[in-house]
Enzyme design. Structure first.
Site, short mmCIF file in Angstrom:
data_model
loop_
_atom_site.label_atom_id
_atom_site.label_comp_id
_atom_site.label_asym_id
_atom_site.label_seq_id
_atom_site.Cartn_x
_atom_site.Cartn_y
_atom_site.Cartn_z
N LYS A 269 37.43 32.15 34.31
CA LYS A 269 36.65 33.40 34.20
C LYS A 269 36.74 33.94 32.77
CE LYS A 269 36.61 38.21 35.98
NZ LYS A 269 37.23 39.16 36.92
N ASP A 274 35.58 44.17 31.38
CA ASP A 274 35.19 44.55 32.74
C ASP A 274 35.36 46.04 32.95
OD1 ASP A 274 34.58 44.71 35.39
OD2 ASP A 274 36.41 43.71 36.11
N LYS A 281 35.16 51.55 36.91
CA LYS A 281 36.61 51.67 37.10
C LYS A 281 37.11 53.02 36.62
CE LYS A 281 37.85 46.77 36.47
NZ LYS A 281 38.40 46.56 37.81
N ASP A 292 40.20 40.34 30.84
CA ASP A 292 39.54 39.73 31.98
C ASP A 292 38.94 38.35 31.64
OD1 ASP A 292 39.16 39.98 34.68
OD2 ASP A 292 37.30 41.13 34.53
N ASP A 351 32.01 45.81 40.80
CA ASP A 351 33.28 45.48 40.13
C ASP A 351 33.84 44.14 40.63
OD1 ASP A 351 35.35 45.78 38.40
OD2 ASP A 351 36.39 47.35 39.54
N GLU A 353 32.83 41.27 40.15
CA GLU A 353 31.89 40.48 39.37
C GLU A 353 32.41 39.08 39.02
OE1 GLU A 353 34.09 42.37 38.04
OE2 GLU A 353 34.86 41.01 36.52
N ARG A 355 33.83 36.81 40.83
CA ARG A 355 33.37 35.79 41.80
C ARG A 355 31.89 35.49 41.61
NH1 ARG A 355 35.41 39.65 46.57
NH2 ARG A 355 36.81 40.24 44.87
#
Ligand code: BES
Ligand code: MN
Ligand code: ZN
Length: 497
Positions: A269, A274, A281, A292, A351, A353, A355
């Site tokens: 990833k 993020d 968030k 991230d 959030d 995201e 996946r």
């Protein structure tokens, strides 16, 4: 730092600092015993004087010796001789480098690898030393001004002392692996520590290209948004829509094995920042979401390790890179997107995201007809709740693959803990409006994230490593750790054998 092997006996050395191990109750190791004799019992006397018990991690720096060509001694406690294990050994190594780097020594000779640890080889002990020492010497300086960068460390050279040449080849292998893995970790840490305004998807792609130039054997290809669109990666692209930085899919191929043998595919990833998107968030610690992309950085770095070690196998690294920001064209809760696999996804939380960018990459990976696919991602905060910050979370659809990752984690000391991916959990991903929802509610968040990915990994052996708790340290020591580069590298080394 420069690492090498030296065959000699301890009394004859010339060095700024000699590292010697001792055990509980002041029991000396072989090198320390030899030197103690040459120094007429000085070591024994000093340990008694300072009442040092020899716990793992105790150190005593003897800063001056009245004769001979050894300037300093660093006595390093290893704990009880019978109980010495990998974890105590690493604790002792950390303490040793901590004391050594502040000792003033410019070079040093270590004998700590002579300590016997059940089940561990000389190769392993040397490799662990290089990795631990390099990790401790790592400094992030890229965005500090010249005055703040500080002086480079005085210590620049470490030799491993061997008493004979019989084990030299094993020692060299350990050195070579240690150097390569340490270099990989340092690259992953640098990329992780860089802020989101520098380390964008395009920057990450450029770094992969730079690595490709450094290693002739690596082939790097970057897919841009038009190409991703053409392929049909609707899930990945839905995440980058809300960002001004275009998404990239970084493809790194390492054809180190026979042309016909199937590759191992690593997916990481690469979410360079993020914010959560529309499901934004909270502000506290949001800066940490620059990390991230640590899964992606580790995959890029591990391809570098494979190339440096010239591993005789085929490996492919895939890194979907994007930002996740709130914007007028960002994903909205309730939006439905069509993934490359054809499955439609209801985005109930923008959030979740990671996946969304990984699922299309897993589908893309199928074209390689891989032996196995391992993805790694800072995927769920729930993983930190479940496992804390020591192991990474492991899930997968193949027991043998999971077992080999657990073993690689033990060997490399970059450990994982397996969580169940039972069918019962799949129920939580039901959507009234699409084939699957992108979240599974508050229960078992790490597992339902794994379940989501498993829907896109039905046609191959697949494992998922959630590094949310292990890829970086929070608090005053904030910074990327370089994990899971050791795990992935060890997995590949094992596969090559
Ligand atoms: N990148 C985060 C996961 C994360 C959060 C890692 C905190 C480390 C520390 C991921 O994209 C995310 O936001 N996950 C959500 C999933 C949830 C909406 C189902 C999470 O963990 O809160
Ligand atoms: Mn997120
Ligand atoms: Zn994320």
């Amino acid at each position: 730092m420069d690492y090498s092997i030296k065959c000699d006996s301890p009394e004859k050395l010339t060095t700024d600092c000699l590292l010697l191990g001792f055990y509980s109750k002041r029991k000396l190791g072989p090198a320390a015993t030899a030197l103690d004799e040459a120094l007429e019992g000085l070591i024994t006397r000093l340990l008694k004087r300072d009442d040092l018990e020899g716990k793992a991690g105790d150190t005593l720096l003897v800063n001056h010796l009245s004769r001979g060509k050894i300037e300093r001694l660093l006595l390093v406690g290893l704990g009880k001789k019978e109980e010495l294990n990998a974890s105590n050994y690493r604790k002792a190594l950390s303490a040793a480098i901590g004391a050594l780097k502040n000792s003033g020594a410019k070079n040093a000779v270590s004998t700590l690898h002579e300590a016997e640890i059940k089940g561990e080889t000389l190769e392993w002990k040397i490799r662990q030393t290089v990795e631990t020492f390099e990790s401790a010497l790592y400094r992030y300086t890229e965005t500090k001004s010249a005055d703040e960068k500080g002086k480079p460390p005085r210590l620049t050279k470490l030799q491993f002392l061997l008493d004979s040449e019989t084990e030299q080849t094993n020692a060299e292998t350990g050195l070579q692996q240690g150097r390569a893995i340490a270099r990989g970790m340092s690259l992953a840490r640098d990329l992780g520590n860089l802020p989101g305004n520098i380390c964008t998807p395009s920057y990450l792609a450029e770094q992969a290209e730079k690595l490709g130039k450094a290693h002739k054997k690596l082939k790097v290809k970057i897919l841009d948004e038009a190409e991703l669109e053409e392929l049909g990666m609707g899930s990945l692209l839905s995440v980058s829509k809300g960002s001004r930085q275009p998404a990239k899919l970084i493809v790194i191929e390492y054809p180190g094995g026979p042309a016909k043998s199937k590759p191992h595919v690593l997916v990481g990833k690469g979410l360079t920042f993020d914010a959560g998107g529309i499901s934004i968030k909270p502000a506290a610690n949001m800066d940490e979401m620059k990390y991230d992309m640590c899964g992606g950085a580790s995959v890029i770095a591990t391809l570098g390790v494979a190339a440096e070690l010239e591993l005789p196998l085929n490996v492919v690294g895939l890194v979907p890179a994007s930002e996740n920001l709130p914007d007028g064209s960002a994903n909205k809760p309730g939006d439905i997107v069509t993934s490359l696999s054809g499955l439609t996804i209801e985005i109930l939380n923008t959030d979740a995201e990671g996946r969304l960018i990984l699922c299309d990459t897993l589908t893309y990976a199928k074209r390689y007809e891989p032996v196995a696919i391992i993805d790694t991602a800072t995927l769920t905060g729930a993983c930190i709740v479940a496992l804390g910050r020591h192991p990474s979370g492991l899930m997968g659809n193949d027991d043998a693959l999971c077992e080999s990752l657990i073993r690689a984690g033990e060997t490399s000391r970059d450990r994982v803990w397996r969580l169940p991916l039972w069918d019962e959990y799949q129920e939580q991903l039901k959507s009234n409006f699409a084939d699957i929802a992108n979240i599974g509610g508050p229960d078992g968040g790490t597992i339902t994230a794994g379940c989501f990915l498993s829907r896109f990994a039905k046609d191959f052996k697949w494992a998922h490593v959630d590094i949310a708790g292990t890829a970086w340290k929070t608090g005053t020591d904030k910074g990327a750790t370089g994990r899971p580069v050791p795990l992935l590298s060890q997995y590949l080394i094992d596969q090559a054998q």
